[in-house]
Scaffold this motif. Sequence first.
Motif, mmCIF file in Angstrom:
data_model
loop_
_atom_site.group_PDB
_atom_site.id
_atom_site.type_symbol
_atom_site.label_atom_id
_atom_site.label_comp_id
_atom_site.label_asym_id
_atom_site.label_seq_id
_atom_site.Cartn_x
_atom_site.Cartn_y
_atom_site.Cartn_z
ATOM 1 N N MET B 170 -10.804 -21.577 49.239
ATOM 2 C CA MET B 170 -9.891 -20.632 48.594
ATOM 3 C C MET B 170 -9.979 -20.686 47.079
ATOM 4 O O MET B 170 -9.170 -20.079 46.382
ATOM 5 N N MET B 171 -10.932 -21.447 46.550
ATOM 6 C CA MET B 171 -11.022 -21.613 45.096
ATOM 7 C C MET B 171 -12.092 -20.682 44.527
ATOM 8 O O MET B 171 -12.934 -21.086 43.724
ATOM 9 N N VAL B 172 -12.035 -19.436 44.917
ATOM 10 C CA VAL B 172 -13.083 -18.481 44.544
ATOM 11 C C VAL B 172 -13.136 -18.273 43.033
ATOM 12 O O VAL B 172 -14.195 -18.434 42.406
ATOM 13 N N ASN B 173 -11.985 -17.941 42.454
ATOM 14 C CA ASN B 173 -11.962 -17.709 41.002
ATOM 15 C C ASN B 173 -12.248 -18.991 40.238
ATOM 16 O O ASN B 173 -12.920 -18.980 39.205
ATOM 17 N N PHE B 174 -11.717 -20.094 40.757
ATOM 18 C CA PHE B 174 -11.933 -21.374 40.095
ATOM 19 C C PHE B 174 -13.433 -21.656 40.009
ATOM 20 O O PHE B 174 -13.958 -21.995 38.955
ATOM 21 N N ASP B 175 -14.116 -21.520 41.154
ATOM 22 C CA ASP B 175 -15.554 -21.807 41.178
ATOM 23 C C ASP B 175 -16.308 -20.915 40.201
ATOM 24 O O ASP B 175 -17.271 -21.338 39.578
ATOM 25 N N LYS B 176 -15.816 -19.701 40.071
ATOM 26 C CA LYS B 176 -16.540 -18.740 39.254
ATOM 27 C C LYS B 176 -16.231 -18.909 37.761
ATOM 28 O O LYS B 176 -17.117 -18.812 36.921
ATOM 29 N N TYR B 177 -14.973 -19.191 37.423
ATOM 30 C CA TYR B 177 -14.556 -19.092 36.023
ATOM 31 C C TYR B 177 -14.130 -20.395 35.350
ATOM 32 O O TYR B 177 -13.968 -20.420 34.138
ATOM 33 N N ALA B 178 -13.909 -21.450 36.111
ATOM 34 C CA ALA B 178 -13.412 -22.687 35.499
ATOM 35 C C ALA B 178 -14.394 -23.204 34.463
ATOM 36 O O ALA B 178 -15.610 -23.187 34.685
ATOM 37 N N GLY B 179 -13.871 -23.661 33.321
ATOM 38 C CA GLY B 179 -14.711 -24.139 32.234
ATOM 39 C C GLY B 179 -15.245 -25.537 32.494
ATOM 40 O O GLY B 179 -14.710 -26.266 33.336
ATOM 41 N N PRO B 180 -16.282 -25.924 31.762
ATOM 42 C CA PRO B 180 -16.919 -27.225 31.986
ATOM 43 C C PRO B 180 -15.999 -28.417 31.679
ATOM 44 O O PRO B 180 -16.186 -29.493 32.244
ATOM 45 N N LEU B 181 -15.029 -28.206 30.800
ATOM 46 C CA LEU B 181 -14.174 -29.340 30.429
ATOM 47 C C LEU B 181 -13.303 -29.795 31.586
ATOM 48 O O LEU B 181 -12.908 -30.963 31.660
#
Lengths: 304, 442
Positions: B170-181
């Motif tokens: 369910m972490m679709v947006n997270f996988d796509k947009y989360a920053g490297p930090l």
Amino acid sequence: MEQPVLADHPGRVGSRRPRARFGKALAPYLLSLPAGLWLLILFLIPLVVMLSLSLQTCNNATGACVMTWHWGEFWQQLSLYHGQFLNSFYYAGAATIIDLLISFPIAYWIAFYGGNKKNFFLLMLLVPFFVSFIIRTVVWQFILSDQGIILGGLKNAHLLPQSFHVLATGYAVVAGLAYNYLPFTALPLYVAIERIDRRILDAAYDLYATKRDAFLRIILPLTVPGLFAAFLLTFIPQLGDYVNQQVLGGTSNTMIGTVIQNAFLVNLDYAGGSALSAILLAIALIGIFAYSRLLGSRAIEDFL
Amino acid sequence: MNEHSGPDPEQPGMDPSIWRGLSMPRMSRRQILKSAGTGAGAVGIGAFLAACGVSGTKVTGGKVSKTGVGSASWWKKQPVTKTVNFANWPYYIDVVSGKHLTLDHFTSQTGIAVNYTEPINNNLPFYAKIRPSLEAKQPTGYDIIVMTNNSPPLGYLINFGWLVPLDQSMMVNFDKYAGPLIKNPSWDPGNKFTMAWQSGWTAIGYNSSVIKNPGDSVGILFDKKYAGRVGMMSDPQELGSLGLLAIGVEPATSTESDWAKAAKKLQQQKNDGIVRSYYDQSYIDHLKNGDIVVSQAWSGDIFQADLNSKYRDLKLLIPVEGGMFWTDNMCIPQGAANPKAAMMLMDYFYQPGIQAVVEYYNDYVCPVPAAKQELLNPTGWTATALKQMKPEIGLPPSVTANAPTVFPTPEYIKNSRNYYQYKSQEELNAWNNLFLPIIQGA
């Protein structure tokens, strides 16, 4: 015909008498039961929990505290925070003396010259204390602030250097403590002075005592128990106070109450906080004990 | 003391710092808290007594069982509920005339009502409040809580298995947009339990009208030139970490003997009369009114102050020794009634258009780098929301978009340092026993 038979029934009479005596013997205990329960639930049990906690080792991840009889906790806390204990004594002591010096004339005046307005004057003394403790203290922060209504004005008039400040010093803490605990000193003193029999004073004047003699040799000795009660009622709570120090004090005048509060509420160091509380309690108890030995426990009962 | 952390009617206008003591960065949000007298997250006597008798909790080390809570089959069985309870820190989400636009938008999209509360003022006391419930396997009443990685409770929650492992599908947006930090972070490898809410630096704030040449080192906080005008933080974690940086030690890999040296350095700094005071979030007010000219500072605060033309002189310095980088993490406590809705909400915030709105208000480090483009060229709902917020924020969204403290440059990232993670209670006690006596000085 039936009634006398019942009344004369040996078993019934025999059982009633001892029960009545038993009840009589219990009466004082039953009557003091509410007070006893109060003490047990709200004082003794928390006290035992606190004392036992101070010897336990706590883990603030699990919240588990295990009894380890860790007496070292006391020495460790004392070595880390003895300075804060000393601060508490200095500040509470200074504030109590100030309170005594201020409230003695007030109590004296109300008792002797209050006339039929005594109650009104006593009420006036208490009126500020209808406002929350915290708000009153924060208002002092406002009054004493570096550019506030007092210091700001004096600085603008070049009567004080710009760098002068009262807040964040021990003086501010003492002032706050003295202000907040004034009624605890004034009221017992008032009671003590008020109950002095005026006829003794009249007798003294008849015997050519000066006003000064009468004060020093009659009024003062008769108010000594009141003075000590006032001292206890003021000094002991001030010793554990942390609000005044946090609002008005700075970094180098922390009182032990602040350390205890942070230990419990912020750092979840229950063992350390308990040990510090236990030490504070022990010191306060020693003070009360010494006092009651010096002046007799009746003196406390009269005024507390 | 007050048990709940909401505004206390007894203490209007009171500086919350009085109660809070060691406080955390978010509390300085726009100084609104100044007026919202707040009871500290006090431990109630109930929690306290419960804390006494508990014999211990099994450490699970954060492992996920094949079929238990948090497994794929468990997640499959969870229904999508119509409500979600989100517990966050105060003033940490967009607000326009008392409404949270992002949350309202979420509700209109999904039909899930968000019960948003702000009960978290400090990690440890909040943890102490929810721990008895977790221990008794009772619901805490929250579906999402936000815990900081620089404080022990997050680790405790993971180690005791008190967090629901996230549904990775369910972490679709997270996988796509989360920053490297904040993706795959050291405190939660693989984001098994947490997703970042916001991050920030604890670095140095200074008044550039007084300090023309600040240099690039933490040494400025120890400079006798500014004696009596230096602010330090009253949080032992923050103070100790700065001390470690000052003696040239990486906080994350420091040892107990390093801590003692750092404490000595800080004690010396205090003895030399350099430190004016150890502040909680109130440092920013003292920095503004000139009581102090340089201080340990949180990045978001300095940025906020800068928005006002009066305080344009305040500057943030991330020293070469490093700025302490912290992250607040969303997680789902065990027993949460609405885990699926919680997952949806958490992932929802990783849409750049949504995050842009949060960031326009927050100004801490954005977990979604792509939100920058949304702030510069907003479209659709985001554009409407930003426009609605602008009168209250004042400056245009592009200011937020171009701030290196919100969207960090590589240089900022390079200078980021992690906090020390305590491995045991003894370590935490040792740390506190070294640094607390400095802060609570006699």
